[in-house]
Design an enzyme around this catalytic site. Sequence first.
Site, PDB file in Angstrom:
ATOM      1  N   LYS A  22       0.846  -1.210   0.000  1.00 37.69           N
ATOM      2  CA  LYS A  22       0.000   0.000   0.000  1.00 37.69           C
ATOM      3  C   LYS A  22       0.873   1.249   0.000  1.00 37.69           C
ATOM      4  CE  LYS A  22      -1.505   1.471   4.071  1.00 37.69           C
ATOM      5  NZ  LYS A  22      -1.104   2.831   4.460  1.00 37.69           N
ATOM      6  N   ASN A  23       1.913   1.259   0.840  1.00 35.43           N
ATOM      7  CA  ASN A  23       2.724   2.468   1.008  1.00 35.43           C
ATOM      8  C   ASN A  23       3.717   2.699  -0.131  1.00 35.43           C
ATOM      9  OD1 ASN A  23       1.297   2.987   3.260  1.00 35.43           O
ATOM     10  ND2 ASN A  23       2.872   2.341   4.704  1.00 35.43           N
ATOM     11  N   ARG A  96      -4.466  10.451   5.032  1.00 33.95           N
ATOM     12  CA  ARG A  96      -3.438  11.494   5.082  1.00 33.95           C
ATOM     13  C   ARG A  96      -2.518  11.441   3.881  1.00 33.95           C
ATOM     14  NH1 ARG A  96      -2.711  13.434   9.457  1.00 33.95           N
ATOM     15  NH2 ARG A  96      -0.669  14.159   8.897  1.00 33.95           N
ATOM     16  N   CYS A 120      -4.519  12.928  13.645  1.00 37.19           N
ATOM     17  CA  CYS A 120      -4.587  11.502  13.323  1.00 37.19           C
ATOM     18  C   CYS A 120      -4.474  10.725  14.624  1.00 37.19           C
ATOM     19  CB  CYS A 120      -3.430  11.139  12.390  1.00 37.19           C
ATOM     20  SG  CYS A 120      -3.135   9.369  12.251  1.00 37.19           S
ATOM     21  N   ARG A 125       1.221  14.436  13.319  1.00 39.95           N
ATOM     22  CA  ARG A 125       1.590  14.209  11.907  1.00 39.95           C
ATOM     23  C   ARG A 125       1.427  15.458  11.037  1.00 39.95           C
ATOM     24  NH1 ARG A 125      -0.681   8.514   9.899  1.00 39.95           N
ATOM     25  NH2 ARG A 125       1.102   8.678   8.494  1.00 39.95           N
ATOM     26  N   PRO A 126       2.132  16.543  11.344  1.00 42.20           N
ATOM     27  CA  PRO A 126       2.050  17.753  10.508  1.00 42.20           C
ATOM     28  C   PRO A 126       2.707  17.503   9.147  1.00 42.20           C
ATOM     29  CG  PRO A 126       3.863  17.924  12.079  1.00 42.20           C
ATOM     30  CD  PRO A 126       3.139  16.644  12.401  1.00 42.20           C
ATOM     31  N   ILE A 127       2.544  18.409   8.175  1.00 44.10           N
ATOM     32  CA  ILE A 127       3.223  18.302   6.869  1.00 44.10           C
ATOM     33  C   ILE A 127       4.143  19.510   6.663  1.00 44.10           C
ATOM     34  CG2 ILE A 127       1.509  16.794   5.772  1.00 44.10           C
ATOM     35  CD1 ILE A 127       0.446  19.339   4.340  1.00 44.10           C
ATOM     36  N   ASP A 128       4.620  20.084   7.772  1.00 46.41           N
ATOM     37  CA  ASP A 128       5.470  21.289   7.677  1.00 46.41           C
ATOM     38  C   ASP A 128       6.732  21.032   6.858  1.00 46.41           C
ATOM     39  OD1 ASP A 128       7.533  20.949  10.574  1.00 46.41           O
ATOM     40  OD2 ASP A 128       6.058  19.507   9.832  1.00 46.41           O
ATOM     41  N   ASP A 308       5.405   0.426  11.992  1.00 41.62           N
ATOM     42  CA  ASP A 308       4.186  -0.244  11.515  1.00 41.62           C
ATOM     43  C   ASP A 308       4.127  -1.710  11.925  1.00 41.62           C
ATOM     44  OD1 ASP A 308       4.008   1.598   8.349  1.00 41.62           O
ATOM     45  OD2 ASP A 308       3.558   2.160  10.417  1.00 41.62           O
ATOM     46  N   ILE A 330       8.621   6.975  16.767  1.00 37.93           N
ATOM     47  CA  ILE A 330       8.201   7.707  15.567  1.00 37.93           C
ATOM     48  C   ILE A 330       6.919   8.507  15.812  1.00 37.93           C
ATOM     49  CG2 ILE A 330       7.597   7.487  13.115  1.00 37.93           C
ATOM     50  CD1 ILE A 330      10.497   6.709  13.698  1.00 37.93           C
ATOM     51  N   ARG A 400      -8.216  -0.938   5.116  1.00 38.47           N
ATOM     52  CA  ARG A 400      -7.451   0.145   4.492  1.00 38.47           C
ATOM     53  C   ARG A 400      -6.105  -0.332   3.970  1.00 38.47           C
ATOM     54  NH1 ARG A 400      -6.937   5.606   7.598  1.00 38.47           N
ATOM     55  NH2 ARG A 400      -5.795   5.904   5.638  1.00 38.47           N
TER      56      ARG A 400
HETATM   57  C1  EPZ Z   1       4.606   6.862   6.391  1.00 40.27           C
HETATM   58  O1  EPZ Z   1       3.811   7.887   6.983  1.00 40.27           O
HETATM   59  C2  EPZ Z   1       3.690   5.629   6.289  1.00 40.27           C
HETATM   60  N1  EPZ Z   1       2.547   5.973   5.458  1.00 40.27           N
HETATM   61  C3  EPZ Z   1       3.222   5.231   7.683  1.00 40.27           C
HETATM   62  O2  EPZ Z   1       2.463   4.022   7.561  1.00 40.27           O
HETATM   63  C4  EPZ Z   1       4.438   4.934   8.543  1.00 40.27           C
HETATM   64  O3  EPZ Z   1       4.019   4.677   9.853  1.00 40.27           O
HETATM   65  C5  EPZ Z   1       5.385   6.155   8.552  1.00 40.27           C
HETATM   66  O4  EPZ Z   1       5.736   6.533   7.215  1.00 40.27           O
HETATM   67  C6  EPZ Z   1       6.675   5.871   9.301  1.00 40.27           C
HETATM   68  O5  EPZ Z   1       7.322   4.769   8.777  1.00 40.27           O
HETATM   69  C7  EPZ Z   1       2.697   5.952   4.102  1.00 40.27           C
HETATM   70  O6  EPZ Z   1       3.749   5.689   3.550  1.00 40.27           O
HETATM   71  C8  EPZ Z   1       1.489   6.279   3.288  1.00 40.27           C
HETATM   72  P1  EPZ Z   1       6.592  10.295   8.388  1.00 40.27           P
HETATM   73  P2  EPZ Z   1       4.331   9.412   6.978  1.00 40.27           P
HETATM   74  O7  EPZ Z   1       6.393  11.569   7.637  1.00 40.27           O
HETATM   75  O8  EPZ Z   1       5.158   9.655   5.781  1.00 40.27           O
HETATM   76  C9  EPZ Z   1       6.922  13.734  11.666  1.00 40.27           C
HETATM   77  C10 EPZ Z   1       0.635   2.570   7.890  1.00 40.27           C
HETATM   78  O9  EPZ Z   1       0.311   1.978   8.926  1.00 40.27           O
HETATM   79  N2  EPZ Z   1       6.726  14.698  10.558  1.00 40.27           N
HETATM   80  O10 EPZ Z   1       7.778   9.472   8.047  1.00 40.27           O
HETATM   81  O11 EPZ Z   1       3.158  10.268   7.216  1.00 40.27           O
HETATM   82  C11 EPZ Z   1       5.691  12.876  11.926  1.00 40.27           C
HETATM   83  O12 EPZ Z   1       4.761  13.519  12.731  1.00 40.27           O
HETATM   84  C12 EPZ Z   1       1.077   4.047   7.966  1.00 40.27           C
HETATM   85  O13 EPZ Z   1       0.655   2.055   6.763  1.00 40.27           O
HETATM   86  C13 EPZ Z   1       6.789  16.061  10.834  1.00 40.27           C
HETATM   87  O14 EPZ Z   1       6.986  16.480  11.980  1.00 40.27           O
HETATM   88  O15 EPZ Z   1       5.268   9.412   8.268  1.00 40.27           O
HETATM   89  C14 EPZ Z   1       6.293  11.631  12.572  1.00 40.27           C
HETATM   90  O16 EPZ Z   1       6.464  11.839  13.929  1.00 40.27           O
HETATM   91  C15 EPZ Z   1       0.812   4.664   9.293  1.00 40.27           C
HETATM   92  N3  EPZ Z   1       6.603  16.927   9.800  1.00 40.27           N
HETATM   93  C16 EPZ Z   1       7.641  11.509  11.870  1.00 40.27           C
HETATM   94  O17 EPZ Z   1       7.924  12.784  11.301  1.00 40.27           O
HETATM   95  C17 EPZ Z   1       6.381  16.509   8.503  1.00 40.27           C
HETATM   96  O18 EPZ Z   1       6.209  17.345   7.599  1.00 40.27           O
HETATM   97  C18 EPZ Z   1       7.689  10.458  10.764  1.00 40.27           C
HETATM   98  O19 EPZ Z   1       6.567  10.632   9.958  1.00 40.27           O
HETATM   99  C19 EPZ Z   1       6.337  15.126   8.260  1.00 40.27           C
HETATM  100  C20 EPZ Z   1       6.521  14.240   9.299  1.00 40.27           C
END
Ligand code: EPZ
Length: 435
Positions: A22-23, A96, A120, A125-128, A308, A330, A400
Amino acid sequence: MDKFVIRGGNPLLGTVRVSGAKNAALPAMAAALLTDEPVILENIPQVRDIVTERNLLAAMGAEVELGYGRAHHRTTINCGTVNNPEASYDLVKTMRASTLVLGPLVAKFGRARVSMPGGCGIGARPIDLHIKGLESLGAAITQDHGYVEARTDRLRGGHIVFDKITVTGTEDLLMAATLAEGETVMENCAREPEVADLGELLIKMGAHIQGHGTSTIKIKGVTKLHGAKHRIIPDRIEAGTFIIAAAVTGGDLNVTNCDPNHIASLLSKLEEVGVKIVRNHDSVRVIGNGDYKAADIVTEEHPGFPTDMQAQYMTLATQSEGTSIVTENIFENRFMHAQELVRMGANIKIEGRRAIVRGKTPLSAAAVLASDLRASASLVIAALVAEGETIIDRVYHIDRGYERIEEKLRGVGAEIKRLGEVFPKKVAMPAAQTT
Ligand code: EPZ
């Protein structure tokens, strides 16, 4: 509300085949926005998030053919007809990962309007970091009424150092940089196999990329990308879920269509606990004996122990002799499954980002509630070993990201049935936007 009814006690025996990731499929589908030519993706899992992604692209005007029924794990996406570079709140709030369209849209169309994802269950999980990265590629970004608006004449190459390792952040900026003017260097990137797989697809589309799958990625921008055909990598988290299910039930299971290298940290941890693992080229055999010793885990970015797999590992820890400390580094709120496992008889104490799991404790059936995708997987595994019949509510979470999990488990001896409508079911294609 869909429920699973599971009678525990049966060891999982035989062979189970893993679906596509999926990812990896979600960013690959977003990457189709970068070209006007068709992108054909194979080994696409039939899960709810893929349908959401299909609806997201179709709402922009893309033509998305999603093969359904057993023979089809393939999608053909044609974004040459996209006329509305917007991702609405109604779709983004359900998934997301919809924010993965932000980079490709602004890179290809010079503008994008994408809903902010909002809170969430597992963390803020911000996108900053996505936004900061796009700004360093020259995009003008504004935020209003819950939407991010990005504009540019053309992105220009830049130097991005991620403050924090982010999987979809790396993927979003990687896609954007492919059409930027000049070279982009990205550092402190995510090294997940799904990021590397996206890089492979983009190269097939004509992008110039080096280092995908490592911490430093270099991209030489091009003016145009073309169509391509690509097979998505197997789902390492689905594979890990079946491997732990087999271990916990004392089964003997062959998990096929997976890459053991993608889950090396998980497999070596399971061996440390006492699970017998046989690695082959594209499969893993698990021989469980139920005689396990406690071991700590700390979730980290790849190649560390995947967050995960944390919930599923916690279920195994309830069946291991001694105290296992599970540290979640994480996400700040990813222990929702722990209280449900305690309802089944587990001994777990939460102290901030650490869960102290004392085992071995016999689990007994109970009515439990799934809260997110991986939490629901940990409850399914617990129910497979619990004494009696467990009812898991809100299993739509599991649809999902797991394709036909109850059928796959039944195929290797589990007593599991779904109350409610099976997913996937034939889905009507929404009308394309005519703006
Ligand atoms: C991906 O999410 C996966 N989703 C998640 O899988 C997985 O848990 C995660 O990576 C970590 O491995 C997909 O690939 C679709 P991150 P993502 O950005 O990219 C912080 C599942 O179960 N952060 O690597 O959203 C964030 O809050 C899902 O399949 C910021 O602060 O995760 C977190 O603490 C759940 N600012 C950390 O970084 C940002 O702009 C890692 O998040 C982006 C992230």
